[in-house]
Design an enzyme around this catalytic site. Structure first.
Site, mmCIF file in Angstrom:
data_model
loop_
_atom_site.group_PDB
_atom_site.id
_atom_site.type_symbol
_atom_site.label_atom_id
_atom_site.label_comp_id
_atom_site.label_asym_id
_atom_site.label_seq_id
_atom_site.Cartn_x
_atom_site.Cartn_y
_atom_site.Cartn_z
ATOM 1 N N SER A 135 0.874 -1.168 0.000
ATOM 2 C CA SER A 135 0.000 0.000 0.000
ATOM 3 C C SER A 135 0.915 1.223 0.000
ATOM 4 O O SER A 135 1.916 1.260 -0.728
ATOM 5 C CB SER A 135 -0.950 -0.042 1.200
ATOM 6 O OG SER A 135 -1.794 1.076 1.215
ATOM 7 N N TYR A 158 -4.618 7.051 -7.117
ATOM 8 C CA TYR A 158 -3.572 6.366 -6.339
ATOM 9 C C TYR A 158 -4.050 6.216 -4.889
ATOM 10 O O TYR A 158 -3.938 5.152 -4.286
ATOM 11 C CB TYR A 158 -2.279 7.187 -6.415
ATOM 12 C CG TYR A 158 -1.068 6.524 -5.795
ATOM 13 C CD1 TYR A 158 -0.317 5.593 -6.504
ATOM 14 C CD2 TYR A 158 -0.660 6.847 -4.496
ATOM 15 C CE1 TYR A 158 0.801 4.995 -5.942
ATOM 16 C CE2 TYR A 158 0.453 6.255 -3.929
ATOM 17 C CZ TYR A 158 1.189 5.333 -4.653
ATOM 18 O OH TYR A 158 2.304 4.733 -4.085
ATOM 19 N N LYS A 193 -4.721 2.633 -3.093
ATOM 20 C CA LYS A 193 -3.928 2.223 -1.925
ATOM 21 C C LYS A 193 -4.811 2.031 -0.689
ATOM 22 O O LYS A 193 -4.508 1.196 0.166
ATOM 23 C CB LYS A 193 -2.802 3.226 -1.659
ATOM 24 C CG LYS A 193 -1.738 3.271 -2.769
ATOM 25 C CD LYS A 193 -1.058 1.919 -2.990
ATOM 26 C CE LYS A 193 0.104 1.996 -3.965
ATOM 27 N NZ LYS A 193 0.730 0.673 -4.210
HETATM 28 N N1 LIG Z 1 8.710 4.996 -3.728
HETATM 29 C C1 LIG Z 1 7.852 5.426 -2.826
HETATM 30 O O1 LIG Z 1 8.044 6.486 -2.215
HETATM 31 C C2 LIG Z 1 6.616 4.637 -2.503
HETATM 32 C C3 LIG Z 1 5.846 5.056 -1.407
HETATM 33 C C4 LIG Z 1 4.701 4.337 -1.093
HETATM 34 C C5 LIG Z 1 4.349 3.232 -1.836
HETATM 35 N N2 LIG Z 1 5.102 2.853 -2.888
HETATM 36 C C6 LIG Z 1 4.676 1.667 -3.643
HETATM 37 O O2 LIG Z 1 5.734 0.745 -3.692
HETATM 38 C C7 LIG Z 1 5.633 -0.039 -4.888
HETATM 39 C C8 LIG Z 1 6.952 -0.020 -5.620
HETATM 40 O O3 LIG Z 1 7.224 1.308 -6.015
HETATM 41 P P1 LIG Z 1 8.685 1.822 -6.367
HETATM 42 O O4 LIG Z 1 8.766 3.201 -5.841
HETATM 43 O O5 LIG Z 1 9.697 0.797 -5.993
HETATM 44 O O6 LIG Z 1 8.546 1.954 -7.948
HETATM 45 P P2 LIG Z 1 9.387 1.318 -9.156
HETATM 46 O O7 LIG Z 1 8.821 1.939 -10.393
HETATM 47 O O8 LIG Z 1 10.838 1.427 -8.906
HETATM 48 O O9 LIG Z 1 8.955 -0.200 -9.089
HETATM 49 C C9 LIG Z 1 7.695 -0.641 -9.536
HETATM 50 C C10 LIG Z 1 7.884 -1.842 -10.451
HETATM 51 O O10 LIG Z 1 6.590 -2.305 -10.835
HETATM 52 C C11 LIG Z 1 6.649 -2.655 -12.203
HETATM 53 N N3 LIG Z 1 5.311 -2.587 -12.792
HETATM 54 C C12 LIG Z 1 4.615 -1.472 -13.148
HETATM 55 N N4 LIG Z 1 3.443 -1.831 -13.691
HETATM 56 C C13 LIG Z 1 3.399 -3.189 -13.678
HETATM 57 C C14 LIG Z 1 2.454 -4.147 -14.115
HETATM 58 N N5 LIG Z 1 1.307 -3.776 -14.706
HETATM 59 N N6 LIG Z 1 2.722 -5.465 -13.926
HETATM 60 C C15 LIG Z 1 3.885 -5.843 -13.351
HETATM 61 N N7 LIG Z 1 4.837 -4.994 -12.940
HETATM 62 C C16 LIG Z 1 4.593 -3.681 -13.104
HETATM 63 C C17 LIG Z 1 7.599 -1.632 -12.821
HETATM 64 O O11 LIG Z 1 8.119 -2.084 -14.059
HETATM 65 C C18 LIG Z 1 8.646 -1.491 -11.735
HETATM 66 O O12 LIG Z 1 9.713 -2.395 -11.907
HETATM 67 C C19 LIG Z 1 4.454 0.541 -5.671
HETATM 68 O O13 LIG Z 1 3.293 -0.233 -5.423
HETATM 69 C C20 LIG Z 1 4.313 1.932 -5.094
HETATM 70 O O14 LIG Z 1 2.990 2.439 -5.220
HETATM 71 C C21 LIG Z 1 6.235 3.528 -3.239
#
Ligand SMILES: NC(=O)c1ccc[n+]([C@@H]2O[C@H](COP(=O)([O-])OP(=O)(O)OC[C@H]3O[C@@H](n4cnc5c(N)ncnc54)[C@H](O)[C@@H]3O)[C@@H](O)[C@H]2O)c1
Length: 245
Positions: free
Chosen positions: A135, A149, A153
């Site tokens: 989330s 978003y 979430k």
């Molecule tokens: N980075 C942050 O600050 C943050 C904060 C809160 C939540 N999140 C959540 O953490 C998770 C990872 O985010 P991140 O920041 O590491 O981003 P990121 O873009 O580095 O990683 C996300 C990965 O998901 C893959 N992806 C996207 N769409 C897809 C699909 N349809 N099927 C399969 N794979 C798919 C992308 O290719 C990527 O490798 C996400 O769910 C994001 O919402 C991130």
């Protein structure tokens, strides 16, 4: 040997989770819509990892991902549903239906498809299991400019609690992690899109820095592990204290 599956394993938090799971002795399937980053991550980990391309928004693709995991490593014990996208921030009234739908498809329906196929496999195996859904702080408070978003979430927490109730008696635990700002590609792009490059936002963080992907992965892997054997249906906030302000 524990068999783990990580969606979104090609970069950011998912990649850090795949690496950490392997370090802790699991066999890991690295699944990502980007086949090349999934493969690069699995190759870096070595023999105990395998890569597969998946679109989590497509139920048939998710079914094939779980089947691949079982075929390759003989089962599925831990599933980390981390794949996600971040929409461009805009005023509420400017979001199109297409903007809305794609984020809902990946971030919410994607988690539902993954859970259904993972849970089916865990039930058939009859040896319990653990699922961790990704989330966000936006699962509790709104992400500015990103209503879809925020909705997705929040929805992930609902799905997590629903499945946690239904599968607890079978020994399957289902939890969610809610990261705060974490140093990954999409977060960097989000900050770069701000007039001050995110300076003000970073100053507001209680620890005056973002999380590293590893710090989020550590929470995910803990929730999977037997150290969290009585933690179920929980929403673990990992945000350096931001939400408590
Ligand atoms: N980075 C942050 O600050 C943050 C904060 C809160 C939540 N999140 C959540 O953490 C998770 C990872 O985010 P991140 O920041 O590491 O981003 P990121 O873009 O580095 O990683 C996300 C990965 O998901 C893959 N992806 C996207 N769409 C897809 C699909 N349809 N099927 C399969 N794979 C798919 C992308 O290719 C990527 O490798 C996400 O769910 C994001 O919402 C991130």
């Amino acid at each position: 040997m524990t068999v783990a599956l990580v969606t979104g394993g090609g970069s950011g938090i998912g990649q850090a989770t795949a690496r950490l799971l392997a370090e802790r002795g699991a066999q890991v399937v690295v699944a990502d819509v980007d086949a090349s980053t999934a493969q690069a991550t699995a190759s870096e980990i070595g023999k105990s990892a395998a890569a597969i391309a998946v679109d989590v928004a497509d139920g048939a693709s998710v079914e094939a991902m779980v089947a691949f995991t079982v075929e390759r490593f003989g089962g599925l014990d831990w599933a980390c549903n981390i794949a996600g996208i971040a929409p461009d921030p805009k005023p509420f009234l400017d979001h199109s239906y297409a903007d809305w739908q794609r984020t809902i498809d990946v971030n919410l329906s994607g988690v539902f498809f993954c859970m259904q196929h993972e849970l089916r496999q865990m039930v058939v195996q009859g040896r319990g299991g653990a699922i961790v859904n990704m989330s966000s702080g936006a699962g509790i408070v709104p992400a500015p400019g990103q209503p879809q978003y925020t909705a997705a979430k929040h929805g992930v927490l609902g799905l997590t609690k629903q499945a946690a109730q239904e599968f607890a008696a079978l020994g399957v635990r289902v939890n969610a992690v809610l990261p705060g700002q974490t140093e990954t590609g999409p977060m960097r792009a989000y900050l770069d899109g701000m007039p001050d490059g995110g300076e003000r936002m970073l100053r507001r963080l209680p620890m005056k820095r973002m999380a590293t992907p590893l710090e989020i992965a550590q929470a995910v892997v803990w929730l999977c592990s037997d150290d969290a054997s009585y933690v179920n249906g929980d929403s673990l906030v990992v945000d350096g204290g931001l939400i408590t302000r």
